[in-house]
Design an enzyme around this catalytic site. Structure first.
Site, PDB file in Angstrom:
ATOM      1  N   ASP A   1      45.017  37.161  47.899  1.00 52.10           N
ATOM      2  CA  ASP A   1      45.051  36.967  46.791  1.00 52.10           C
ATOM      3  C   ASP A   1      43.753  37.760  46.082  1.00 52.10           C
ATOM      4  O   ASP A   1      42.794  37.794  46.018  1.00 52.10           O
ATOM      5  CB  ASP A   1      44.733  34.878  46.699  1.00 52.10           C
TER       6      ASP A   1
ATOM      7  N   HIS B   1      48.081  35.176  44.222  1.00 49.74           N
ATOM      8  CA  HIS B   1      47.418  33.719  43.819  1.00 49.74           C
ATOM      9  C   HIS B   1      48.146  32.560  43.842  1.00 49.74           C
ATOM     10  O   HIS B   1      48.038  31.809  43.678  1.00 49.74           O
ATOM     11  CB  HIS B   1      46.300  33.699  42.585  1.00 49.74           C
TER      12      HIS B   1
ATOM     13  N   SER C   1      42.600  27.008  42.376  1.00 44.92           N
ATOM     14  CA  SER C   1      42.451  28.285  41.246  1.00 44.92           C
ATOM     15  C   SER C   1      41.554  26.784  40.294  1.00 44.92           C
ATOM     16  O   SER C   1      40.477  26.099  40.672  1.00 44.92           O
ATOM     17  CB  SER C   1      43.186  28.272  40.537  1.00 44.92           C
TER      18      SER C   1
END
Lengths: 380, 195
Positions: A324, A357, A157
């Site tokens: 995600d 995610h 991320s």
């Protein structure tokens, strides 16, 4: 925490702190005259100092990535599933460094720290931070630890953005870049979620324009709502449905009952929001989400990520997760395509997962295989 | 190594840039890197094969060929390879066009469905051929678009594809016969193409 440490755990770990006294010029134009970084290390640095791996954390992460601080800890570090002896980031092979970034709220200098110029907490006056500032401070930590070249820098991320920035800004200091569930830049939708979260925080009457500490209060409600918004976007519709469905925690749909209905998902989100609001700093949240929004790897390269990646020397592993939608596989493919266009080494895997995610933090057989096999091939 | 893979190296330039579609466990790509110092990427969708490529230290990218090669620029590779995958694609002719767009040259290998054994099997049993090379039943085969050498030649003519080289290789029998009547006795075709 069980009475005995698991065999594949790095065990009990103690954070360390280093105070940096050389001023750090930030991308916003302001300077941090001095600052502290808190970090943990796992495994042993070899004599050649060729086995060092840096872990870059995401929005809510910190330096405690693996192991336990005490035998009373309920849970290990946030990436314990991937760091330890025999795990993908194998501490029998690698010397792993995990730190808390500046601007955060887990021990490194941030909005809750004392500003030496005023003797009071920085609060709203803490400078805005960019990803490149984190990377510059991490490079100084590498200097302190005597690490000229990282065998690998790894992050998911927002952490993946730091990895890419490292590869651009210090191409001679990173051999392998592992970028997980990340993006070259945020989409408008992604920025929108961040702005909704920030608006929740600054709308809290206790926010006091960011100087809540001086007012001896905390904008907990706003921060909790911000976290709830974020948390929804980290999960997939499927995972949420599977875990909570429309199950009730209390109340009933029957006519004539006075009990209000509370869904399990409501209770769960509220708990997530409240516990986050008790441990995280609102000014940090604003700064870190702004850093996310500002990040745009190709901006200074004519908006062409191929040109950007031509500055890099590292070999890349890029990983995404099928469900995600906050950092969708398409965003990872953009990274991969740009690397191919720049003629750089890259492998890419799209992991089938139902966890959205959040998948980048969770144990998954294929993810562990791809990750572990790639790192097994990193020479030290 | 499979016999078609061994032949391909003769058409690959030293140090060239290669894209291998459906690269499998990366045997060919690794071989070309070791012997021809090529810079290459493999595309693959099978998780176990991707793992095998990573073990070999290759650049392997998870990508479904049926969704096209739109992410690769025109003429961005010297050679685009595809070995024994043409017959598994939903739109082989479109992928072929894409290969010729992305690569300056292409190399394609595929099994010959016109081989006498397949014809004999179908003629005598009246059932879809199952052999050592193609050991699947009609309903579970990944090979959904079979062609013969002659079919492929027609496709190349129709689409104005230039055949630089064509070669027929046999793993086992028919080594001499294949040169006289390739469409009847050849097992595997290797085509070197450009546009």
């Amino acid at each position: 925490m069980p009475n005995q440490l698991p065999a594949d755990s790095v065990g009990l770990v103690t954070p360390q702190t280093h105070r940096f006294t050389a001023p750090l010029l930030l991308a916003c134009g302001r300077t941090l005259d001095e600052y502290e970084l808190v970090y943990e290390t796992y495994g042993q640095l070899n004599a050649a100092k060729s086995n060092a791996v840096l872990i870059c954390h995401a929005l809510s992460g910190h330096h405690h990535a693996a192991g336990y601080h005490s035998m009373d800890d309920k849970r290990p570090g946030w990436w314990d599933a991937y760091i330890g002896p025999g795990k993908p980031i194998d501490t029998n092979k690698f010397f792993v460094v995990a730190l808390n970034n500046i601007g955060g709220c887990h021990g490194s200098t941030g909005p809750r720290s004392i500003n030496p110029a005023t003797g009071k907490a920085w609060g709203a006056d803490f400078p805005m931070i960019r990803v490149r500032d984190w990377v510059a401070s991490q490079a100084r930590l590498a200097d302190v630890l005597g690490i000229d070249v990282w065998a690998a820098i790894i992050g998911g991320s927002l952490g993946g953005m730091q990895v890419m920035r490292w590869a651009l800004d210090y191409p001679e200091r990173i051999r392998h870049a592992v970028v997980i569930a990340s993006a070259l830049k945020l989409s408008a939708q992604n920025i929108a979620f961040n702005e909704a979260a920030r608006k929740a925080i600054i709308s809290d009457p206790n926010f006091c324009d960011g100087d809540y500490i001086a007012h001896n209060t905390l904008p907990k409600n706003g921060l909790a709502v911000a976290r709830m918004i974020g948390h929804i976007t980290y999960l997939s519709d499927f995972a949420m449905g599977e875990k909570f469905g429309r199950d009730l925690r209390s109340g009933s749909f029957e006519l004539g009952t006075a009990e209000p209905v509370e869904f399990q998902i409501e209770s769960y989100l509220r708990y997530q929001g409240d516990s986050f609001a008790n441990t995280f700093d609102a000014n940090s949240y604003i700064r870190i989400t702004k850093a996310l929004d500002y990040f745009d790897l190709a901006r200074e390269y004519g908006d062409d990520p191929v040109n950007a990646f031509k500055q890099t020397n590292a070999k890349f592993l890029v990983i995404s997760f099928s469900t995600d939608w906050r950092f969708a596989p398409e965003r990872s493919r953009e990274i991969v395509n740009a690397l191919v266009g720049a003629n750089r080494s890259v492998s890419y895997a799209e992991i089938e997962s139902k966890h959205g995610h959040d998948a980048f933090l969770l144990p998954d057989e294929r993810y562990q295989q791809v990750f572990g096999r790639y790192l097994a091939g990193v020479t030290i | 190594m499979r016999i078609d893979l061994n032949e391909i190296q003769h058409w690959i330039q030293q140090g060239s840039r290669i894209l291998d579609l459906g690269c499998g466990d990366g045997t060919l790509l690794k071989f070309l890197i070791d012997t021809k110092q090529v810079q290459g990427y493999g595309l693959e969708i099978d998780a176990a094969q991707i793992n095998a490529c990573i073990d070999k230290g290759l650049n392997v990218i998870e990508q479904n060929l049926d969704s096209g090669l739109g992410n690769f620029a025109d003429k961005s590779f010297d050679t685009v390879l595809m070995t024994q995958a043409l017959q598994t694609l939903h739109f082989p002719h479109l992928v072929l066009d894409e290969m010729l767009r992305v690569g300056k040259e292409c190399i394609v290998t595929f099994p010959n469905f016109g081989h006498w054994k397949a014809r004999y099997y179908l003629a005598t049993r009246g059932r879809m051929p199952v052999s050592d090379l193609l050991p699947y039943e009609w309903y579970n085969t990944p090979n959904i678009h079979f062609c013969t050498f002659n079919d492929f030649e027609v496709l190349c003519r129709e689409r104005n594809i230039k055949v630089i080289h064509r070669q027929v290789v046999n793993e086992q029998s028919g080594q001499t016969l294949k040169d006289f009547m390739p469409n009847l006795f050849g097992e595997t075709a290797i085509y070197h193409l450009s546009k």
